[in-house]
Design a protein around this motif. Structure first.
Motif, mmCIF file in Angstrom:
data_model
loop_
_atom_site.group_PDB
_atom_site.id
_atom_site.type_symbol
_atom_site.label_atom_id
_atom_site.label_comp_id
_atom_site.label_asym_id
_atom_site.label_seq_id
_atom_site.Cartn_x
_atom_site.Cartn_y
_atom_site.Cartn_z
ATOM 1 N N LEU A 241 -52.502 -44.178 -52.256
ATOM 2 C CA LEU A 241 -51.400 -43.689 -51.432
ATOM 3 C C LEU A 241 -50.436 -42.839 -52.250
ATOM 4 C CD1 LEU A 241 -50.567 -46.793 -49.193
ATOM 5 C CD2 LEU A 241 -51.763 -44.701 -48.528
ATOM 6 N N LEU A 242 -50.201 -43.229 -53.490
ATOM 7 C CA LEU A 242 -49.321 -42.445 -54.349
ATOM 8 C C LEU A 242 -49.952 -41.111 -54.724
ATOM 9 C CD1 LEU A 242 -48.010 -45.351 -56.594
ATOM 10 C CD2 LEU A 242 -46.611 -43.930 -55.075
ATOM 11 N N VAL A 243 -51.256 -41.118 -54.976
ATOM 12 C CA VAL A 243 -51.960 -39.858 -55.220
ATOM 13 C C VAL A 243 -51.884 -38.969 -53.981
ATOM 14 C CG1 VAL A 243 -54.237 -38.830 -55.582
ATOM 15 C CG2 VAL A 243 -53.495 -40.751 -56.996
ATOM 16 N N PHE A 244 -52.083 -39.564 -52.819
ATOM 17 C CA PHE A 244 -51.986 -38.796 -51.577
ATOM 18 C C PHE A 244 -50.569 -38.274 -51.356
ATOM 19 C CE2 PHE A 244 -51.110 -38.828 -46.913
ATOM 20 C CZ PHE A 244 -51.827 -37.677 -46.608
ATOM 21 N N MET A 245 -49.582 -39.012 -51.807
ATOM 22 C CA MET A 245 -48.197 -38.542 -51.714
ATOM 23 C C MET A 245 -48.038 -37.200 -52.425
ATOM 24 S SD MET A 245 -44.800 -40.535 -53.071
ATOM 25 C CE MET A 245 -43.203 -39.735 -53.159
ATOM 26 N N GLY A 246 -48.632 -37.081 -53.613
ATOM 27 C CA GLY A 246 -48.607 -35.799 -54.312
ATOM 28 C C GLY A 246 -49.302 -34.715 -53.529
ATOM 29 N N GLY A 247 -50.467 -35.052 -52.946
ATOM 30 C CA GLY A 247 -51.195 -34.079 -52.140
ATOM 31 C C GLY A 247 -50.432 -33.689 -50.889
ATOM 32 N N ALA A 248 -49.770 -34.658 -50.256
ATOM 33 C CA ALA A 248 -48.996 -34.377 -49.049
ATOM 34 C C ALA A 248 -47.810 -33.477 -49.350
ATOM 35 C CB ALA A 248 -48.516 -35.689 -48.419
ATOM 36 N N GLY A 249 -47.209 -33.647 -50.533
ATOM 37 C CA GLY A 249 -46.100 -32.775 -50.912
ATOM 38 C C GLY A 249 -46.556 -31.345 -51.112
ATOM 39 N N LYS A 250 -47.642 -31.150 -51.852
ATOM 40 C CA LYS A 250 -48.149 -29.802 -52.099
ATOM 41 C C LYS A 250 -48.648 -29.147 -50.818
ATOM 42 C CE LYS A 250 -48.345 -28.326 -56.495
ATOM 43 N NZ LYS A 250 -47.222 -29.080 -57.041
ATOM 44 N N SER A 251 -49.286 -29.941 -49.946
ATOM 45 C CA SER A 251 -49.854 -29.383 -48.713
ATOM 46 C C SER A 251 -48.895 -29.435 -47.530
ATOM 47 C CB SER A 251 -51.161 -30.119 -48.368
ATOM 48 O OG SER A 251 -52.174 -29.790 -49.293
ATOM 49 N N ALA A 252 -47.630 -29.770 -47.792
ATOM 50 C CA ALA A 252 -46.574 -29.730 -46.768
ATOM 51 C C ALA A 252 -46.911 -30.585 -45.552
ATOM 52 C CB ALA A 252 -46.314 -28.286 -46.339
ATOM 53 N N MET A 253 -47.371 -31.811 -45.787
ATOM 54 C CA MET A 253 -47.592 -32.745 -44.702
ATOM 55 C C MET A 253 -46.282 -33.473 -44.369
ATOM 56 S SD MET A 253 -50.879 -32.653 -43.763
ATOM 57 C CE MET A 253 -50.418 -30.914 -43.721
ATOM 58 N N PHE A 254 -46.135 -33.832 -43.113
ATOM 59 C CA PHE A 254 -44.953 -34.564 -42.670
ATOM 60 C C PHE A 254 -44.853 -35.884 -43.447
ATOM 61 C CE2 PHE A 254 -42.811 -37.690 -40.060
ATOM 62 C CZ PHE A 254 -41.714 -36.994 -39.594
ATOM 63 N N PRO A 255 -43.690 -36.268 -43.946
ATOM 64 C CA PRO A 255 -42.371 -35.629 -43.804
ATOM 65 C C PRO A 255 -41.971 -34.787 -45.013
ATOM 66 C CG PRO A 255 -42.084 -37.854 -44.613
ATOM 67 C CD PRO A 255 -43.572 -37.627 -44.541
ATOM 68 N N LEU A 256 -42.936 -34.398 -45.852
ATOM 69 C CA LEU A 256 -42.638 -33.620 -47.056
ATOM 70 C C LEU A 256 -42.881 -32.131 -46.844
ATOM 71 C CD1 LEU A 256 -44.319 -36.062 -49.610
ATOM 72 C CD2 LEU A 256 -41.876 -35.793 -49.189
ATOM 73 N N HIS A 257 -42.733 -31.685 -45.600
ATOM 74 C CA HIS A 257 -43.057 -30.310 -45.227
ATOM 75 C C HIS A 257 -41.869 -29.364 -45.278
ATOM 76 C CE1 HIS A 257 -41.248 -32.058 -41.662
ATOM 77 N NE2 HIS A 257 -40.984 -30.832 -41.262
ATOM 78 N N ILE A 258 -40.669 -29.872 -45.512
ATOM 79 C CA ILE A 258 -39.466 -29.084 -45.266
ATOM 80 C C ILE A 258 -39.342 -27.860 -46.172
ATOM 81 C CG2 ILE A 258 -38.181 -31.039 -44.318
ATOM 82 C CD1 ILE A 258 -36.824 -31.295 -47.071
ATOM 83 N N TRP A 259 -40.071 -27.841 -47.292
ATOM 84 C CA TRP A 259 -39.968 -26.698 -48.196
ATOM 85 C C TRP A 259 -40.766 -25.493 -47.691
ATOM 86 C CZ3 TRP A 259 -44.339 -24.543 -50.260
ATOM 87 C CH2 TRP A 259 -45.505 -25.312 -50.235
ATOM 88 N N LEU A 260 -41.767 -25.727 -46.859
ATOM 89 C CA LEU A 260 -42.730 -24.677 -46.540
ATOM 90 C C LEU A 260 -42.123 -23.502 -45.766
ATOM 91 C CD1 LEU A 260 -45.726 -23.952 -46.886
ATOM 92 C CD2 LEU A 260 -46.158 -24.991 -44.667
ATOM 93 N N PRO A 261 -41.376 -23.711 -44.672
ATOM 94 C CA PRO A 261 -40.812 -22.549 -43.957
ATOM 95 C C PRO A 261 -39.851 -21.746 -44.826
ATOM 96 C CG PRO A 261 -40.710 -24.532 -42.603
ATOM 97 C CD PRO A 261 -41.080 -24.972 -43.976
#
Length: 644
Positions: A241-261
């Motif tokens: 899950l922590l590894v996926f957290m890094g992937g979710a941040g880079k790939s702008a998955m909710f809720p770590l998507h706010i940087w993308l727009p």
């Protein structure tokens, strides 16, 4: 492989270009930096194609299965006999596919930028940053161990920071670059902790060994990591899950998507590179690289991947329907499509036809790279003409920009999933995998595909139809041929990439998959896509009051989507009102009054004592003589007393 030097040169050429342009570009190559950067990427692209041909058709397959090939391995840091950090190159089907995608899309961006960025005062610096970005992503996909991938992962973050904030004189660009950097750094902290947990229990950082030790049912390493737990959850689940957290941040998955727009503040060609071939797809690649561990060892973590991806795809599609900045529409489109790739991995199994989701995810990554880079470069061509990102400043441009119009239309049809365009084939594989594994996710994905067709053709009609052309833009032209040629090349790939056999070669276990989606299965998705297109045609092909009336009827729903469901405001509230007031202020008080107070007290005591004794160091010899003889007398008296 027989010519490993080819593979090593693929990332090293852009790295050399970065150093040349970064150190000497502005002084010696200010006019030729674009040509140097483009030729270097052309060389890397040709080497990537040679590598792909050799791997897929010459030496990559053994006993009918594509192998993982370690091209070379160098021990960098040795911690113990069983644990070291090695720098190496690992080749397998997804690595080879990513080499082709990254180098080719980067080449198109370099070529397009020759016209788009012409006249920029920091032209050489721009091409230096592009080369660094490309090198970072190539290093990431070639990494043979999880710590090596983390090093390049962070270098991708630095590169994106430099390019998003390229126009550093604009406060909005500076804020966007900092936002992207901070959000992804927060996610990367989780990634780093996950790496430490995995390496602690598996006693290795090497991908091949790690996967073998954590997928073998009787492995003592797997037993140990499953036996350890925190809050009732196994250490393996936490690590993944922590590894996926890094992937979710880079790939702008909710809720770590706010940087993308906000990342749209960078030059438009940079957006094409970030969204189509580099930063945003890195998270998908990371999950795919560790997919055997997710699938064979811990399906619970894979469920988190599934539902995060499905919700992100749906959530981003809703927001994209309301945005008026064409680059932000495409940004949320990227988030939605990456969500497709994520949940496709989540619903997949490890091997055989059950691995359809994995294949569909990687296939969609491949096709998406072409039509999404085409969309962004097409948007760049439009912005270059009208000098605005807003739809209200566009309309009727199809006659003034015929090449851009046709290419953009092809990309819209591809992302909408209309046959025979490339997006149709990859999206159908994903929908089929979801249908067979999780009907709820399939329903979300199906509805999202209809929304995708709607908002993309809303964008298309708003740019090229909607109202008569504003003829004062006509003298700007459609851009240089260096801008038009990449559009035409990418349009051909967006049309025909779905027919490539690469989809059958990128299964999780290396065994080719020959999956066929029945024609009857595609009837409903295609019908929904056509329905979305027809609805967009009714609303936006000509200017009318109907879109405004629908927005008014939707009321709060439309307003919330327009404001991105206030997620940014929520983050700001949590950061300022809660974290700052409840954590920051008490921490500051403790630091000032307790920590600083204690140190200040020590300083005051030290000063007081020094004031008391400093008189003894007057510098007068007679005083020292008095102290000396007084001390001697005191010792004599003490000895006499003790002797008695």
């Amino acid at each position: 492989m027989s010519h490993p030097i080819y593979i090593a040169l693929i990332p090293l050429i852009p790295l050399a270009c970065f150093f040349i342009l970064g150190l000497f570009g502005r002084k010696y190559f200010s006019g030729s930096a674009g040509v140097i950067g483009t030729l270097s990427l052309l060389a890397s692209t040709l080497l990537s194609l040679i590598t792909a041909y050799e791997y897929f058709f010459v030496s990559g397959k053994s006993n009918g299965v594509f192998q993982k090939i370690s091209v070379f391995k160098y021990t960098w840091l040795q911690f113990s006999p069983s644990l070291s950090i090695d720098m190496g190159i690992l080749i397998d089907p997804i690595t080879v596919m990513m080499l082709v995608v990254v180098t080719f899309v980067s080449l198109m961006v370099h070529l397009f930028s020759l016209g788009y960025m012409k006249g920029e005062p920091r032209f050489a610096t721009y091409y230096g940053f592009l080369s660094l970005f490309t090198f970072s992503m190539l290093g990431l996909v070639l990494s043979s161990n999880i710590f090596q991938i983390y090093l390049f992962w962070e270098l991708v973050g630095v590169s994106s920071f430099l390019l998003i904030g390229f126009y550093f004189e604009k406060p909005s660009a500076v804020a966007a670059s900092k936002k992207a950097f901070i959000v992804t750094r927060f996610a990367d902290l989780g990634f780093l902790i996950g790496i430490l947990v995995l390496s602690f229990y598996s006693h290795t950082l090497d991908f091949g060994i790690l996967i073998e030790r954590l997928t073998n049912t009787g492995s003592p390493y797997l037993i140990a990591i499953n036996s350890a737990s925190f809050l009732g959850v196994s250490a393996l689940t936490w690590a993944l899950l922590l590894v996926f957290m890094g992937g979710a941040g880079k790939s702008a998955m909710f809720p770590l998507h706010i940087w993308l727009p906000d990342a749209m503040e960078g030059p438009t060609p940079v957006s094409a590179l970030i969204h189509a071939a580099t930063m945003v797809v890195a998270g998908v690649f990371l999950v795919a690289r560790l997919f055997p561990v997710f699938a064979l060892s811990d399906p619970e973590a894979l469920q988190v991947v599934t539902y995060t991806g499905a919700f992100s795809a749906f959530f981003a599609a809703i927001i994209a329907c309301t945005q008026t900045d064409i680059k932000r529409v495409l940004a949320y489109s990227t988030m939605s499509q990456i969500g497709y790739m994520m949940f496709a991995l989540g619903v997949s199994k490890y091997s055989g036809e059950d691995g359809l989701g994995y294949m569909g995810s990687m296939f969609h990554l491949f096709t998406h790279a072409f039509f999404k880079s085409l969309l962004f470069l097409g948007a760049g061509s439009v912005i270059h003409m009208v000098h605005s990102n807003e739809m209200k400043d566009m309309g009727g441009l199809r006659k003034l920009m015929p090449i851009t119009h046709i290419c953009f239309l092809i990309a819209c049809l591809a992302i909408a999933g209309i046959p025979p365009f490339s997006g149709f084939f990859s999206k159908e594989e994903i929908l089929m995998a979801a249908f067979e594994s999780n009907r709820l996710v399939y329903g979300i994905a199906l509805f999202t595909s209809g929304l995708t067709a709607f908002y993309m053709f809303r964008l298309y009609y708003s740019i090229f139809w909607s109202k008569p052309a504003d003829t004062h833009h006509a003298h700007h032209g459609e851009g240089t041929w260096t801008m038009k040629i990449p559009l035409m090349i990418l349009a051909v790939l967006a049309l025909f990439a779905g027919f490539t056999p690469i989809a059958n070669w990128i299964s999780a276990d290396g065994a080719p998959i020959h999956s066929k989606v029945p024609i009857t299965f595609s009837i409903l998705p295609v019908a929904l896509a056509l329905g979305g297109i027809l609805f967009a045609t009714r609303l936006f092909i000509t200017a009318n009051e109907l879109p405004g009336r629908i927005a008014t009827q939707l009321g709060g729903i439309y307003k919330s989507a327009l404001h991105k469901f206030y997620i940014d405001e929520l983050y700001l509230f949590v950061t300022k009102k809660i974290l700052f007031n409840l954590i920051g202020r008490p921490a500051a008080w403790f630091d000032k009054n307790i920590v600083d107070g204690f140190m200040n007290l020590l300083a005051k005591i030290t000063g007081y004592l020094s004031d008391m004794i400093k008189g003894y160091q007057s510098g007068k010899v007679q005083d020292y003589a008095l102290y000396f003889f007084g001390g001697v007398a005191g010792l004599v008296i003490a000895f006499i007393y003790l002797w008695k």
